[in-house]
Design an enzyme around this catalytic site. Sequence first.
Site, PDB file in Angstrom:
ATOM      1  N   LYS A 157      40.171  32.832  43.726  1.00  0.00           N
ATOM      2  CA  LYS A 157      39.085  33.611  44.354  1.00  0.00           C
ATOM      3  C   LYS A 157      38.257  32.635  45.176  1.00  0.00           C
ATOM      4  O   LYS A 157      38.090  31.480  44.778  1.00  0.00           O
ATOM      5  CB  LYS A 157      38.210  34.274  43.285  1.00  0.00           C
ATOM      6  N   LYS A 183      48.101  33.124  40.482  1.00  0.00           N
ATOM      7  CA  LYS A 183      48.636  34.109  41.429  1.00  0.00           C
ATOM      8  C   LYS A 183      47.708  34.245  42.629  1.00  0.00           C
ATOM      9  O   LYS A 183      46.505  34.003  42.550  1.00  0.00           O
ATOM     10  CB  LYS A 183      48.827  35.472  40.754  1.00  0.00           C
ATOM     11  N   GLU A 186      45.920  40.312  45.021  1.00  0.00           N
ATOM     12  CA  GLU A 186      46.773  41.333  45.659  1.00  0.00           C
ATOM     13  C   GLU A 186      46.382  41.559  47.116  1.00  0.00           C
ATOM     14  O   GLU A 186      47.135  42.138  47.892  1.00  0.00           O
ATOM     15  CB  GLU A 186      46.723  42.657  44.882  1.00  0.00           C
ATOM     16  N   HIS A 272      52.006  43.394  40.542  1.00  0.00           N
ATOM     17  CA  HIS A 272      50.648  43.933  40.592  1.00  0.00           C
ATOM     18  C   HIS A 272      50.767  45.448  40.765  1.00  0.00           C
ATOM     19  O   HIS A 272      51.700  45.924  41.380  1.00  0.00           O
ATOM     20  CB  HIS A 272      49.860  43.303  41.747  1.00  0.00           C
ATOM     21  N   ARG A 273      49.810  46.160  40.213  1.00  0.00           N
ATOM     22  CA  ARG A 273      49.930  47.627  40.211  1.00  0.00           C
ATOM     23  C   ARG A 273      48.812  48.337  40.998  1.00  0.00           C
ATOM     24  O   ARG A 273      48.535  49.508  40.792  1.00  0.00           O
ATOM     25  CB  ARG A 273      49.933  48.136  38.781  1.00  0.00           C
TER      26      ARG A 273
END
Length: 413
Positions: A157, A183, A186, A272-273
Amino acid sequence: MNSKIDLMKYVADKEDIDPESFIIADYVYSGRENWIKLGAKIAAEQSTGTWVEVAGERDIVERHGARVFDGDFNGRQGKLRIAFPVENLNPRDGIPMLLSTIAGNLFGMKVVEKIRLEDVHIPNSYMKAFNGPKYGIEGLRKIIGSEGRPHIGTIIKPDVGLPPDVFAEYCYEAAIGGVDFIKDDELLGDPAHSPRFERLNRVMEALDRVREETGRTVLYALNITTRMSKIVEVAEKAKEEGANCVMINAVTLGLSSIRAVSETVDIPIHVHRDMHAAFTRDKSHGISMLVLAKLIRLVGGDQLHTGAVGKMQGNVKEIQEINHFLRSEWYGLKTTMPVASGGIHPSLVPANLDAFGIDIVLQAGGGIMAHPMGIRAGARAMVQAMEASLKGISLREYAKNHEELKVALNTFG
Ligand code: CAP
Ligand code: MG
């Protein structure tokens, strides 16, 4: 639907449904229709019927008609189970045609007030065309070299806006601080300010340094989400360029993208969802996260966000059910590692471990990146919270000898 065709053609007795010959979908609904009549109308629409009888329908409904075969109704809410002939589908067409069959027009039918697809049961004759995850929990633990503990993950971030060199430095700090998994957010794909493969090269250089200095392998999930026609090409290039994991925003891209990558490139896939809540959140209308999880495991997702005790909406019992499925035996497919993420910070580690166990990725973005002592300290604080939880020591007690954890508890509450 024209009453001329006998709707009862789309109704069967439980005994007549051979689970090996049908894909069975479980729905809950609200409305005024009895489950048999409503189920028959949906079964017709989702197989050989439509609003009016057409020539030939009577001849093929026996073999190709879906059938409602179980259910109940209390005058306002009900349940129904529909069996869809597996021969109506070719598993090589995969998830798109499966979803059109069990989760297509039915959501928009006037006769339906509200309906939710709760679960799906897939016969081996269909399943065997799918490979499932390449790695799963066991394979991921082998890469990381872990046992008996959760993996600690982070999301770099700010989500977007960092140049590759700064992004890679943040990865180095998080990895040196002890995370197992990093990661992209998204929202970070291939923008001009962070070209995907330049970012990848910088990060992998940083993680190579971490391995030289610590002997630890840290996974970095490069977000390869792109348009469908390019996803395999991007995944192949990521692997060639040294990626050790990729991430796909599966709902926005389409679940089949996971299968396309999994069948072509040997690399762990983190799923990722995002956007799932558009249809999973409302418990009266949409599709459950359990269905999404089953399909994502089927097509090869190695890791999947399933919810956490954190900032995102989610029911712990439902998350436990989904995580149990992902870790359980299912037609011999490898498991999928659940990811608890979203608003997690050290104080929430015990609650997440108590709720979800250790076969999980505990992932903190802001909860690591916003630590007052820096990213390395943020990672250390998460690791210390994990150590304390696994030892059964209270965080406050453990923090007496662990400064990073103490500062995190005082900062994040
Ligand atoms: C978490 C996260 C993830 C959420 C998605 C975010 O960051 O990167 O996208 O975990 O929710 O952007 O919110 P933080 P879910 O750790 O800073 O919250 O895992 O429920 O799919
Ligand atoms: Mg995010």
